[in-house]
Scaffold this active site. Structure first.
Site, mmCIF file in Angstrom:
data_model
loop_
_atom_site.group_PDB
_atom_site.id
_atom_site.type_symbol
_atom_site.label_atom_id
_atom_site.label_comp_id
_atom_site.label_asym_id
_atom_site.label_seq_id
_atom_site.Cartn_x
_atom_site.Cartn_y
_atom_site.Cartn_z
ATOM 1 N N ILE A 1 -17.561 -0.619 32.514
ATOM 2 C CA ILE A 1 -17.253 -0.512 31.097
ATOM 3 C C ILE A 1 -17.808 -1.693 30.322
ATOM 4 C CG2 ILE A 1 -15.343 -0.588 29.442
ATOM 5 C CD1 ILE A 1 -13.755 1.177 31.377
ATOM 6 N N LYS B 1 -1.476 -3.836 33.414
ATOM 7 C CA LYS B 1 -1.864 -3.137 32.194
ATOM 8 C C LYS B 1 -0.751 -3.190 31.143
ATOM 9 C CE LYS B 1 -5.998 -2.211 33.448
ATOM 10 N NZ LYS B 1 -7.100 -3.042 32.869
ATOM 11 N N ASP C 1 -17.489 -17.462 36.657
ATOM 12 C CA ASP C 1 -16.445 -16.982 37.552
ATOM 13 C C ASP C 1 -15.115 -17.178 36.827
ATOM 14 O OD1 ASP C 1 -14.566 -16.432 39.468
ATOM 15 O OD2 ASP C 1 -15.466 -17.675 41.030
ATOM 16 N N THR D 1 -18.504 5.125 35.170
ATOM 17 C CA THR D 1 -18.961 3.863 35.732
ATOM 18 C C THR D 1 -19.702 4.139 37.039
ATOM 19 O OG1 THR D 1 -16.925 3.560 36.985
ATOM 20 C CG2 THR D 1 -16.976 2.651 34.744
ATOM 21 N N TYR E 1 -1.002 -2.688 39.399
ATOM 22 C CA TYR E 1 -1.879 -2.170 38.338
ATOM 23 C C TYR E 1 -1.074 -1.908 37.067
ATOM 24 C CZ TYR E 1 -5.532 0.985 36.426
ATOM 25 O OH TYR E 1 -6.492 1.596 35.663
#
Length: 279
Positions: free
Chosen positions: A16, A179, A73, A210, A175
Site C-alpha cells: 500500500i 489497529k 529502519d 498488494t 492485530y
C-alpha cells in the site's frame, strides 16, 4: 514555502505504501518515502519476497512528481526522526504524512506453522513487537516529528493506515489491538490538532492488490479489489477538500471517499465500499 504538495509516506518499498507514493507522484507531488529494503536482491530474501526502493524509483521515473528516498529502519526512533528531519531540510515542509510502515504481516507462516490465527496465548511475542513496538511507535514518532511544522503553518494532514480489525476480531488479537490503537491515535491527534487547522484521520483500505495478495489470489474474491494507488487517490482527494477538518478524527473507507469525491480506481473501476460485515 514550497508551492508543491510535499508528502512523506513511511514503509513505501512495497504494498500500500508503494501505491500511495506512486499515486502522489502521478499527481506531481514531492514525495519522500522510507523503507529498509533498498535493492531487489534484498527484497528477494525479505519475508514479503519482493518490493524495494530501487524498484520504486524505476517505476516512478516517468511520473511528474519528485521522489526522494530515505533508507530507514523504523525500529530505531532516531532513524525515523532523522528521515523526517531530512525531508523537512530538503523540502521545507511536510503537508501530508502517511503512517503506513507495517512489519506486522511478515512471517505469518513460521517454517510450516501458520501462527497468524493462533489464540493470543499462543502468539509469538515478536508479532507484538512488530505491530506495537515498531508500527504503532513509528506512527507516533513520525507524527510527533512533523506536527510542529504543520501547527506553525496551520495546515496539514496525518493519515494512519488502519483496517476493520480495529472493530472486530479478524484472525489475530494483536492485530486488532494494534489497529484499534491506530484509530484512537488518529482521533486524539485530531482533537489536539484541530485548533491549529491540521487534520488527522484513520483510513481503511479494502482488499488491496498488494504483492502478497496477488501471490495468494486464489484464496480471495478479487472482484472488488483495489489497486494500491487507489489508497493514494483517496488521500489526495481528502487533501484537496478545503473542508477536510470536518472529517478529522474519524475513520474513513477508501471507496466511500471515492464515492463522495467522484474518482475511480486507476483502471476506471468503481469500487464498492466495504463494511464491517464484509470482514
Amino acid at each position: 514555502m514550497n508551492t508543491k504538495t510535499v508528502a512523506l509516506v513511511t514503509g513505501a518499498s512495497r504494498g500500500i505504501g508503494r501505491g500511495i507514493a506512486l499515486a502522489f507522484l502521478a499527481q506531481g507531488m514531492t514525495v519522500h518515502v522510507t523503507a529498509r529494503t533498498v535493492t531487489d536482491a534484498q527484497a528477494s530474501v525479505h519475508p514479503q519476497q519482493e518490493g524495494s526502493l530501487d524498484g520504486l524509483k524505476a517505476e516512478a521515473k516517468d511520473l511528474p512528481g519528485e521522489l526522494i528516498v530515505h533508507v530507514c529502519d523504523h525500529a530505531d526512533d532516531t532513524q525515523t526522526e532523522a528521515a523526517v528531519a531530512a525531508a523537512l531540510r530538503q523540502s521545507g515542509q511536510i503537508d501530508i504524512l502517511v503512517n503506513n510502515a507495517w512489519p506486522g504481516y511478515e512471517n505469518m507462516v513460521e517454517g510450516t506453522d501458520y501462527t497468524w490465527e493462533r489464540p493470543f496465548w499462543e502468539q509469538p511475542m515478536w508479532r507484538w513487537n512488530a505491530m506495537i513496538d515498531v508500527a504503532m511507535r513509528t506512527s507516533f514518532v513520525a507524527s510527533r516529528a512533523v506536527a510542529p511544522g504543520m501547527v506553525a503553518r496551520k495546515t496539514g494532514l496525518i493519515v494512519n493506515i488502519s483496517f476493520w480489525a480495529a472493530q472486530k476480531h479478524h484472525g489475530n488479537a494483536i492485530y486488532g489491538i494494534a489497529k484499534a490503537a491506530t484509530d484512537k491515535m488518529a482521533s486524539d491527534f485530531a482533537h489536539e490538532l484541530r485548533p491549529h487547522g491540521v487534520a488527522a484521520i484513520s483510513l481503511y483500505p479494502g482488499l488491496v492488490r498488494t504483492e502478497a495478495v496477488l501471490r495468494n489470489a486464489e484464496y480471495f474474491d478479487m472482484s472488488n479489489s483495489e489497486s494500491p494507488q487507489f489508497v493514494g487517490l483517496a488521500i489526495s482527494a481528502l487533501w484537496a477538500d478545503p473542508n477536510r477538518l470536518e472529517k478529522s478524527g474519524k475513520v474513513h473507507v477508501t471507496a466511500e471517499l471515492a464515492r463522495e469525491y467522484g474518482f475511480a480506481d486507476i483502471d476506471g473501476k468503481k469500487i464498492v465500499p466495504a463494511s464491517l460485515g464484509d470482514f
